[in-house]
Design a protein around this motif. Structure first.
Motif, PDB file in Angstrom:
ATOM      1  N   LEU A  47      37.651  38.767  36.566  1.00 53.84           N
ATOM      2  CA  LEU A  47      36.994  37.491  36.900  1.00 53.84           C
ATOM      3  C   LEU A  47      37.233  36.121  37.119  1.00 53.84           C
ATOM      4  CD1 LEU A  47      33.295  38.441  35.606  1.00 53.84           C
ATOM      5  CD2 LEU A  47      33.822  39.047  37.207  1.00 53.84           C
ATOM      6  N   LEU A  48      38.564  36.127  36.335  1.00 53.83           N
ATOM      7  CA  LEU A  48      39.234  35.208  36.621  1.00 53.83           C
ATOM      8  C   LEU A  48      40.640  35.116  36.557  1.00 53.83           C
ATOM      9  CD1 LEU A  48      39.268  31.655  36.751  1.00 53.83           C
ATOM     10  CD2 LEU A  48      40.010  31.417  34.079  1.00 53.83           C
ATOM     11  N   VAL A  49      40.791  35.480  37.742  1.00 53.19           N
ATOM     12  CA  VAL A  49      42.586  36.315  37.532  1.00 53.19           C
ATOM     13  C   VAL A  49      43.689  34.990  37.685  1.00 53.19           C
ATOM     14  CG1 VAL A  49      44.109  37.935  38.246  1.00 53.19           C
ATOM     15  CG2 VAL A  49      42.406  38.434  38.171  1.00 53.19           C
ATOM     16  N   VAL A  50      44.382  34.501  38.266  1.00 48.95           N
ATOM     17  CA  VAL A  50      45.307  32.859  37.941  1.00 48.95           C
ATOM     18  C   VAL A  50      46.452  33.614  38.146  1.00 48.95           C
ATOM     19  CG1 VAL A  50      43.506  32.272  37.142  1.00 48.95           C
ATOM     20  CG2 VAL A  50      45.373  32.016  35.734  1.00 48.95           C
ATOM     21  N   PRO A  51      46.975  32.088  38.540  1.00 51.91           N
ATOM     22  CA  PRO A  51      49.249  32.731  38.711  1.00 51.91           C
ATOM     23  C   PRO A  51      49.469  31.387  37.561  1.00 51.91           C
ATOM     24  CG  PRO A  51      48.133  30.514  40.609  1.00 51.91           C
ATOM     25  CD  PRO A  51      47.264  31.883  39.311  1.00 51.91           C
ATOM     26  N   VAL A  52      50.181  31.775  36.457  1.00 57.04           N
ATOM     27  CA  VAL A  52      50.654  31.502  35.255  1.00 57.04           C
ATOM     28  C   VAL A  52      52.062  31.363  35.265  1.00 57.04           C
ATOM     29  CG1 VAL A  52      51.524  31.565  32.918  1.00 57.04           C
ATOM     30  CG2 VAL A  52      48.931  32.457  33.880  1.00 57.04           C
ATOM     31  N   LEU A  62      42.727  37.043  32.826  1.00 57.50           N
ATOM     32  CA  LEU A  62      42.794  36.146  31.789  1.00 57.50           C
ATOM     33  C   LEU A  62      40.739  36.936  30.863  1.00 57.50           C
ATOM     34  CD1 LEU A  62      43.176  32.123  32.019  1.00 57.50           C
ATOM     35  CD2 LEU A  62      44.659  33.867  31.172  1.00 57.50           C
ATOM     36  N   LEU A  63      40.179  37.008  32.480  1.00 56.75           N
ATOM     37  CA  LEU A  63      38.778  37.350  31.667  1.00 56.75           C
ATOM     38  C   LEU A  63      38.939  38.704  32.705  1.00 56.75           C
ATOM     39  CD1 LEU A  63      36.125  36.615  30.604  1.00 56.75           C
ATOM     40  CD2 LEU A  63      35.568  36.212  32.454  1.00 56.75           C
ATOM     41  N   SER A  64      38.966  39.408  32.390  1.00 53.90           N
ATOM     42  CA  SER A  64      38.544  40.874  32.844  1.00 53.90           C
ATOM     43  C   SER A  64      37.063  41.194  33.170  1.00 53.90           C
ATOM     44  CB  SER A  64      39.155  42.126  31.614  1.00 53.90           C
ATOM     45  OG  SER A  64      38.934  42.951  32.422  1.00 53.90           O
ATOM     46  N   ALA A  65      35.940  40.888  32.112  1.00 53.88           N
ATOM     47  CA  ALA A  65      34.620  40.941  32.606  1.00 53.88           C
ATOM     48  C   ALA A  65      33.950  40.131  31.973  1.00 53.88           C
ATOM     49  CB  ALA A  65      34.656  42.748  33.003  1.00 53.88           C
ATOM     50  N   LEU A 152      38.556  39.816  27.339  1.00 54.80           N
ATOM     51  CA  LEU A 152      39.327  39.398  27.578  1.00 54.80           C
ATOM     52  C   LEU A 152      41.016  40.865  27.698  1.00 54.80           C
ATOM     53  CD1 LEU A 152      39.141  36.387  25.059  1.00 54.80           C
ATOM     54  CD2 LEU A 152      38.240  36.576  27.361  1.00 54.80           C
ATOM     55  N   SER A 153      42.030  40.137  28.728  1.00 57.09           N
ATOM     56  CA  SER A 153      42.953  40.150  29.306  1.00 57.09           C
ATOM     57  C   SER A 153      43.996  40.156  28.782  1.00 57.09           C
ATOM     58  CB  SER A 153      43.453  40.979  30.442  1.00 57.09           C
ATOM     59  OG  SER A 153      42.259  42.162  30.629  1.00 57.09           O
TER      60      SER A 153
END
Length: 652
Positions: A47-52, A62-65, A152-153
């Motif tokens: 649900l929240l996949v971001v560049p780091v 970050l937030l998987s589900a 969380l992942s």
């Protein structure tokens, strides 16, 4: 009823709904992606996949589900869905889904007894990474509790998370929520709600989550996720709650306003064309003041060839001239660096590929067709001359102009064209020598430069135009002599005494571009052979079934898929050039055929990733979609075809 709509019967059928994916990007490099039933089936989902960038140049989940549970009279009804090792599903919340719709935002409607709950997702398009999920209790006849359980992942999209003692499972209270950071180097994840919620801290690892799409691709497919606890609140009929997950703390009181404001700026997914326009916008990424075009999702980056091939369709074909110029501003910096032999200063990859300069000139040609040659000359004339001179002078390390005017490329040891699959670093399709689309582009680009400079250039530029015209005439004659064979189609490549007789789609560029060295009868013969052997309802085959090595099924391990990648699979982006060639040969009589070809792609918006076109299709029936869920070249090719058809019909 919304254009993208699925009813309860469709959603309850996991064999179908589980493999329908959705993608939302924030145009800053982050995205939200899962399936229609909320069950992740790829390691790229979240649900929240971001560049780091502090860690690497990959995206990170970050937030998987986020699992939802409705509680009434002490009874719990979990709306989530996960697949665990052995193909077991728990819980099975998809059975509560009444419908899924996507007009402006993805919207689920759940029914649990007398409770009707609506869920909507928005990814804010800003430099901050923030996803907003709104739950509205549409109907209920008694006290209703809503529990939200985050999973969380904190891992790269190319890695896995497993239960460990190194993860920091502690949390920090923030405004109506908490923040967590499982590992050093990552940003904090802020989880907040716009109304008071009780957070119950109860950290546990959920073990053995299984991702079938990864197994299908021959990779590992199992990981664990950390659930730190859950948020719980009471809702009354008509009330809503907004859950926010982001990398910076939000003002909790403004979450509803933020969500409503973002939704007001979104376009509708109410037709075939509008879905593709929205898909075109998904590839946009702004970073450090530069505008990039991602080659696709979920794993592609901004690549030079893909940028120039896709740019006209994703901007000019949908009336976005200014956006074209913004993308080109970034791409021009990469071109300048390459022409001056400097390190590339922007994040565009594979600039050294030998056909990139040829595609760049073709891209500028498409701009001239939309704004006029005079304006094109004023904006990009100098760049065009520099590129052409660079090639004339033999400055490219792997693009050589021979005395016959044709361009020669060494592709024996590494791939040099879009057919770039490899095994152990060696090209599976070692195209080398005089490559048909390189020289089709070269002839077309030379004629375009002659046209542009002859009409708009100064005295010295008109002299250059004259020399360019003479070279183009030589190239045109050599092209026919070298590529046109006795059976009426074009060799794929010719290297010395070796000619590749395979029937491949690259020859379409030889008859589709604005300037073609073949006469109408020769073009028709090439087109007819391509139509007979390469055309499918889902794109153009990369190899004819009659040619040796035909391998149309993109399945199995990485090696098996690489062997099939350009050996018979069908590619939608080539449809744009095929239809362009068809119109040039058959004129108005080809319009109905082209309309039928485009209809075949509309149904794909309801499979794979909603509202967009996947990377490729199997070359044999039933033509399953494969690979990346959304590819810029494919969306561009279909949009270009739609634009060409509209323009052709309006001009008749």
């Amino acid at each position: 009823m919304p254009y993208l709509h699925f009813d309860k019967t469709q959603m309850a059928n996991l064999q179908d709904s589980l493999f329908k994916e959705l993608l939302i990007t924030n145009r800053q490099g982050a995205y939200c992606s899962t399936t229609l039933v909320g069950c992740n089936i790829r390691k790229y989902h979240g649900l929240l996949v971001v560049p780091v960038p502090e860690i690497d140049d990959e995206n990170h989940v970050l937030l998987s589900a986020l699992d939802e549970t409705v509680i009434q009279h002490g009874a719990e009804f979990n709306l989530g869905l996960h697949r665990y090792q052995g193909g077991h599903y728990s819980p099975k919340g998809h059975k509560y889904i009444m419908s899924f719709d996507w007009d402006k935002v993805p919207t689920w409607t759940y029914r649990v007894g007398g409770v009707i709950l609506k869920k909507e997702i928005v990814f804010r398009r800003q430099k901050k990474f923030q996803i907003l999920i709104r739950y509205t209790l549409v109907d209920a006849h008694s006290k209703t509790l809503l529990r939200l359980k985050p999973m969380l992942s904190f891992r790269s999209v190319r890695a896995w998370t497993h239960a460990n003692n190194a993860a920091n499972t502690g949390f920090t209270p923030v405004d109506q929520g908490i923040s967590m950071r499982l590992y050093e180097g990552y940003p904090d994840l802020y989880m907040q709600t716009d109304r008071p919620c009780e957070f119950k801290y109860d950290p546990n690892w959920y073990l053995g989550l299984e991702y079938p799409k990864e197994a299908e691709r021959g990779y590992g497919d199992v990981e664990d996720a950390l659930v730190p606890g859950y948020f719980e609140t009471e809702l009354k009929k008509g009330e809503s709650i907004v859950f926010s997950a982001g990398t910076t703390e939000a003002d909790a009181k403004l979450l509803e306003i933020s969500m409503s404001g973002e939704m007001a700026t979104l376009d509708h997914h109410d037709s075939f064309v509008h879905c593709l326009v929205n898909a075109a916008h998904q590839f946009r990424v702004e970073k450090d003041g530069e505008l990039y075009m991602m080659a696709g999702f979920h794993w592609f980056k901004a690549r030079a060839r893909d940028t120039f091939m896709s740019l006209p369709g994703l901007t000019l074909s949908i009336g976005e001239r200014e956006r074209f110029e913004q993308y080109m501003d970034t791409a021009t910096k990469a071109l300048d660096d390459f022409l001056e032999r400097r390190d590339i200063s922007v994040d565009i990859y594979e600039m050294d590929q030998p056909d990139v300069l040829l595609w760049a000139m073709w891209c500028i040609q498409q701009y001239s067709k939309h704004v006029g040659r005079k304006e094109c000359y004023e904006k990009y004339g100098v760049l065009l001359k520099r590129i052409a001179q660079f090639i004339y002078d033999g400055k490219h390390e792997n693009l050589f102009m021979h005395s016959n005017g044709l361009l020669y490329t060494n592709g024996h040891d590494k791939p040099v064209t879009w057919m770039n699959s490899t095994i152990d670093g060696r090209p599976i399709v070692p195209r080398s020598g005089y490559i048909v689309e390189f020289n089709a582009l070269w002839y077309n680009d030379l004629c375009f430069i002659d046209q542009l400079l002859s009409e708009n250039g100064k005295t010295e530029e008109k002299n250059m135009a004259k020399k360019t015209k003479e070279l183009a005439e030589k190239v045109g004659k050599s092209f026919k002599d070298v590529f046109l064979n006795e059976y009426g189609y074009l060799f794929d490549f010719v290297d010395g005494q070796m000619a590749d007789w395979s029937v491949r789609p690259n020859q379409l560029l030889g008859i589709a571009l604005d300037f073609c060295p073949l006469d109408i009868h020769e073009r028709k013969r090439v087109l007819d052979i391509c139509t007979k052997e390469l055309v499918t309802p889902k794109g153009i085959r990369s190899l004819s079934p009659k040619s040796g090595g035909y391998n149309p099924l993109y399945t199995g391990s990485q090696t098996q898929r690489d062997l099939a990648y350009h050996q018979g699979t069908a590619w939608p982006w080539l449809t744009g050039f095929y239809l362009e060639a068809y119109l040039r040969v058959y004129k108005m009589s080809g319009v109905n055929y082209i309309e039928r070809q485009l209809i075949g792609f509309e149904e794909e918006l309801f499979y794979h990733s909603l509202g967009t076109i996947p990377e490729l299709f199997d070359g044999n029936p039933p033509f399953h979609g494969r690979g990346a869920v959304s590819l810029a070249m494919n969306v561009s090719g279909i949009l270009r075809a739609i634009r060409m058809l509209d323009k052709y019909q309006n001009n008749q």
